[in-house]
Design a protein around this motif. Sequence first.
Motif, PDB file in Angstrom:
ATOM      1  N   TRP A 191       0.942  -1.380  -0.113  1.00  0.00           N
ATOM      2  CA  TRP A 191       0.071  -0.125  -0.486  1.00  0.00           C
ATOM      3  C   TRP A 191       0.825   1.220  -0.272  1.00  0.00           C
ATOM      4  O   TRP A 191       2.030   1.209   0.796  1.00  0.00           O
ATOM      5  N   ASN A 192       0.498   2.338  -0.806  1.00  0.00           N
ATOM      6  CA  ASN A 192       1.320   3.741  -0.869  1.00  0.00           C
ATOM      7  C   ASN A 192       0.572   4.274   0.475  1.00  0.00           C
ATOM      8  O   ASN A 192      -0.314   4.801   0.531  1.00  0.00           O
ATOM      9  N   SER A 193       1.528   4.368   1.678  1.00  0.00           N
ATOM     10  CA  SER A 193       1.517   4.811   2.593  1.00  0.00           C
ATOM     11  C   SER A 193       1.406   6.535   2.122  1.00  0.00           C
ATOM     12  O   SER A 193       1.259   7.204   3.420  1.00  0.00           O
ATOM     13  N   GLY A 194       2.148   7.575   1.861  1.00  0.00           N
ATOM     14  CA  GLY A 194       2.342   8.567   1.495  1.00  0.00           C
ATOM     15  C   GLY A 194       3.521   9.496   2.158  1.00  0.00           C
ATOM     16  O   GLY A 194       3.621  10.387   2.954  1.00  0.00           O
ATOM     17  N   MET A 195       3.790   8.917   3.402  1.00  0.00           N
ATOM     18  CA  MET A 195       5.237   8.515   4.275  1.00  0.00           C
ATOM     19  C   MET A 195       5.955   8.814   3.200  1.00  0.00           C
ATOM     20  O   MET A 195       6.682   7.690   2.453  1.00  0.00           O
ATOM     21  N   PHE A 196       7.481   9.592   3.608  1.00  0.00           N
ATOM     22  CA  PHE A 196       8.890   9.367   2.516  1.00  0.00           C
ATOM     23  C   PHE A 196       9.955  10.138   3.650  1.00  0.00           C
ATOM     24  O   PHE A 196       9.837  10.489   5.027  1.00  0.00           O
ATOM     25  N   LEU A 197      11.225   9.720   3.084  1.00  0.00           N
ATOM     26  CA  LEU A 197      12.472  10.134   3.751  1.00  0.00           C
ATOM     27  C   LEU A 197      13.457  10.430   2.392  1.00  0.00           C
ATOM     28  O   LEU A 197      13.797   9.528   1.840  1.00  0.00           O
ATOM     29  N   PHE A 198      14.571  11.279   2.459  1.00  0.00           N
ATOM     30  CA  PHE A 198      14.968  11.631   1.221  1.00  0.00           C
ATOM     31  C   PHE A 198      16.450  13.548   2.144  1.00  0.00           C
ATOM     32  O   PHE A 198      15.442  13.045   3.055  1.00  0.00           O
ATOM     33  N   LYS A 199      16.931  13.344   1.789  1.00  0.00           N
ATOM     34  CA  LYS A 199      17.579  14.419   2.224  1.00  0.00           C
ATOM     35  C   LYS A 199      17.033  15.382   1.363  1.00  0.00           C
ATOM     36  O   LYS A 199      16.277  15.138  -0.129  1.00  0.00           O
ATOM     37  N   ALA A 200      17.102  17.197   2.020  1.00  0.00           N
ATOM     38  CA  ALA A 200      16.594  17.816   1.460  1.00  0.00           C
ATOM     39  C   ALA A 200      16.573  18.191   0.126  1.00  0.00           C
ATOM     40  O   ALA A 200      16.073  18.764  -0.433  1.00  0.00           O
ATOM     41  N   SER A 201      17.828  18.259  -0.403  1.00  0.00           N
ATOM     42  CA  SER A 201      19.534  18.594  -1.829  1.00  0.00           C
ATOM     43  C   SER A 201      18.374  17.262  -2.539  1.00  0.00           C
ATOM     44  O   SER A 201      17.887  17.940  -4.309  1.00  0.00           O
ATOM     45  N   ARG A 202      18.428  16.653  -1.957  1.00  0.00           N
ATOM     46  CA  ARG A 202      17.815  15.441  -3.369  1.00  0.00           C
ATOM     47  C   ARG A 202      16.224  15.585  -3.961  1.00  0.00           C
ATOM     48  O   ARG A 202      16.438  15.550  -4.965  1.00  0.00           O
ATOM     49  N   TYR A 203      15.618  16.072  -2.525  1.00  0.00           N
ATOM     50  CA  TYR A 203      14.227  16.068  -3.526  1.00  0.00           C
ATOM     51  C   TYR A 203      13.922  17.452  -4.527  1.00  0.00           C
ATOM     52  O   TYR A 203      13.115  18.029  -5.246  1.00  0.00           O
ATOM     53  N   LEU A 204      14.977  18.836  -3.670  1.00  0.00           N
ATOM     54  CA  LEU A 204      14.997  19.842  -5.061  1.00  0.00           C
ATOM     55  C   LEU A 204      15.316  19.225  -6.003  1.00  0.00           C
ATOM     56  O   LEU A 204      14.807  19.819  -6.832  1.00  0.00           O
ATOM     57  N   GLU A 205      16.652  18.890  -5.960  1.00  0.00           N
ATOM     58  CA  GLU A 205      17.193  17.877  -7.229  1.00  0.00           C
ATOM     59  C   GLU A 205      16.352  17.408  -8.016  1.00  0.00           C
ATOM     60  O   GLU A 205      16.422  17.798  -9.038  1.00  0.00           O
ATOM     61  N   GLU A 206      15.545  16.026  -7.353  1.00  0.00           N
ATOM     62  CA  GLU A 206      14.483  15.828  -8.953  1.00  0.00           C
ATOM     63  C   GLU A 206      13.499  17.276  -8.701  1.00  0.00           C
ATOM     64  O   GLU A 206      12.833  16.333 -10.118  1.00  0.00           O
ATOM     65  N   LEU A 207      12.465  17.442  -8.210  1.00  0.00           N
ATOM     66  CA  LEU A 207      11.840  18.461  -8.385  1.00  0.00           C
ATOM     67  C   LEU A 207      12.022  18.939  -9.550  1.00  0.00           C
ATOM     68  O   LEU A 207      11.083  19.661 -10.590  1.00  0.00           O
ATOM     69  N   ASP A 208      13.136  19.403  -9.599  1.00  0.00           N
ATOM     70  CA  ASP A 208      13.374  21.156 -10.706  1.00  0.00           C
ATOM     71  C   ASP A 208      14.109  19.371 -12.086  1.00  0.00           C
ATOM     72  O   ASP A 208      13.941  20.833 -12.864  1.00  0.00           O
ATOM     73  N   LYS A 209      14.528  18.190 -12.222  1.00  0.00           N
ATOM     74  CA  LYS A 209      14.253  17.720 -12.960  1.00  0.00           C
ATOM     75  C   LYS A 209      12.860  17.052 -13.742  1.00  0.00           C
ATOM     76  O   LYS A 209      12.894  17.012 -15.183  1.00  0.00           O
ATOM     77  N   HIS A 210      12.063  17.061 -12.935  1.00  0.00           N
ATOM     78  CA  HIS A 210      11.079  16.717 -13.784  1.00  0.00           C
ATOM     79  C   HIS A 210       9.623  17.262 -13.320  1.00  0.00           C
ATOM     80  O   HIS A 210       9.229  17.194 -14.164  1.00  0.00           O
ATOM     81  N   TYR A 211      10.308  18.600 -12.336  1.00  0.00           N
ATOM     82  CA  TYR A 211       8.705  19.331 -12.446  1.00  0.00           C
ATOM     83  C   TYR A 211       8.945  20.751 -12.074  1.00  0.00           C
ATOM     84  O   TYR A 211       8.718  20.708 -11.113  1.00  0.00           O
ATOM     85  N   PRO A 212      10.423  21.516 -12.920  1.00  0.00           N
ATOM     86  CA  PRO A 212      10.551  22.816 -12.468  1.00  0.00           C
ATOM     87  C   PRO A 212       9.735  24.003 -12.156  1.00  0.00           C
ATOM     88  O   PRO A 212       9.673  24.989 -11.826  1.00  0.00           O
TER      89      PRO A 212
END
Length: 468
Positions: A191-212
Amino acid sequence: MLLPVIMAGGLGSRLWPLSRTLYPKQFLSLTSSSTMLQETVNRLDSIEHEAPFFICNEEHRFIVAEQLRQNNSVHSGIILEPVGRNTAPAIALAALNVVKKDQDPLLLVLAADHVIQNEPAFINSVKQAIPQAESGKLVTFGIVPTAPETGYGYINKGKAVASEAFEVVKFVEKPDLDTAKEYLRSGEYLWNSGMFLFKASRYLEELDKHYPEILKACELATQGAHDDLDFIRLDEASFATCPDESIDYAVMEKTGDAVVVPMDADWSDVGSFSALWEVNDKDDNGNATRGDVLTEKTSNSFIYSQNKLVSTVGVDNLVVIETKDAVLVADKDKVQDVKAIVNQLKSLNRSECLQHREVYRPWGSHDEIAEGDRFQVKHLTVKPGERTATQLHYHRAEHWVVVSGTAKVTNGDKTYLLGENQSTFIPIGTAHSIENPGKVALELIEVRSGTYLEEDDVVRLEDYGVGY
């Protein structure tokens, strides 16, 4: 450094009449004496972490602050969303706030409206995920399914990358029953729980790449932000331009660095009354009850009383919910349709979908206890050290009677104290306010009389928090 980011912006319309737009389920006590928000904070006690960030709707800000105060909980900030824009922007706001301080913590993203009954298993899954997040992966937590649930999205897990972490093959939407049964049989879906764990910088990098577009709007909103007491206020115009997207769609479904850590922690998002029935203790007949409830020949039901005695005889598989201003009776197998009642209330412009009869303010609360032609009676509670805004009304006069405590009253150009059983009269058009200078709660009865008694008949002469 582990920094929890607790998202407290949901509405919970399927739990009406307990959950309302202005007082949704994350602020309710549904499974214990603590609210769901408080439980979310408390289950982090056994793991080392920084003071959490909170993200909520602007209209809920004082509820969040008050519940954290009651819980003796510290925080790193309460970010206010002037408009809802889903989870991808919300998480970006928290990440940007820490990165601009030259910090790059692991963000543990949690929803404030989940029930987790096995807290040691929850903490263990978080610890299992930390090495993956530290290595640059974006971790999502997948709940080990116990039934072919059609109300949740699923995560298809792939090959193991560690003892308790797996590649994410794909995210899938809520399935039909046959598909959900196949997912359960395969053992390859969580089941998709909607909980996550990641570095702040990595999330921003991936967001910039996929949904700037999301990142740009959040950057502008954060650059124009300012502090207001406990709150971080964004630049509203900038944030309003942000796309409305979930983290799943904006990042997790697109990144090549997603991994999933299974979590078997008796989790539920309590998205319906049937789910709430499942997570509450039951009697020998399968009934879960809260409040003043009596049952006779009743089985497999969820019965909740907020204000009055509720009794049931000869019924099975029902949901019965009583609040001060509404009653819901539903087949427990049809509770997903409660949202249709909320939609009816909205179309009729009825207040019952927005708020409870008892309304909470920064200074206390007010509860309407009687109403008739040209009069309205309310019970007011003012917390120690608090006061209402100074204001006046053009269509109503008010008569206040102190029930307990001491009131400091401003009435026009006069200021005076009232004790128990003393009263005062506020004429139409007179500036007034109430303050509690004491150490105990001030309770009083307010009687309004006039041609128009609605809340919008008010002129605030100063903004002391939020007026009455």
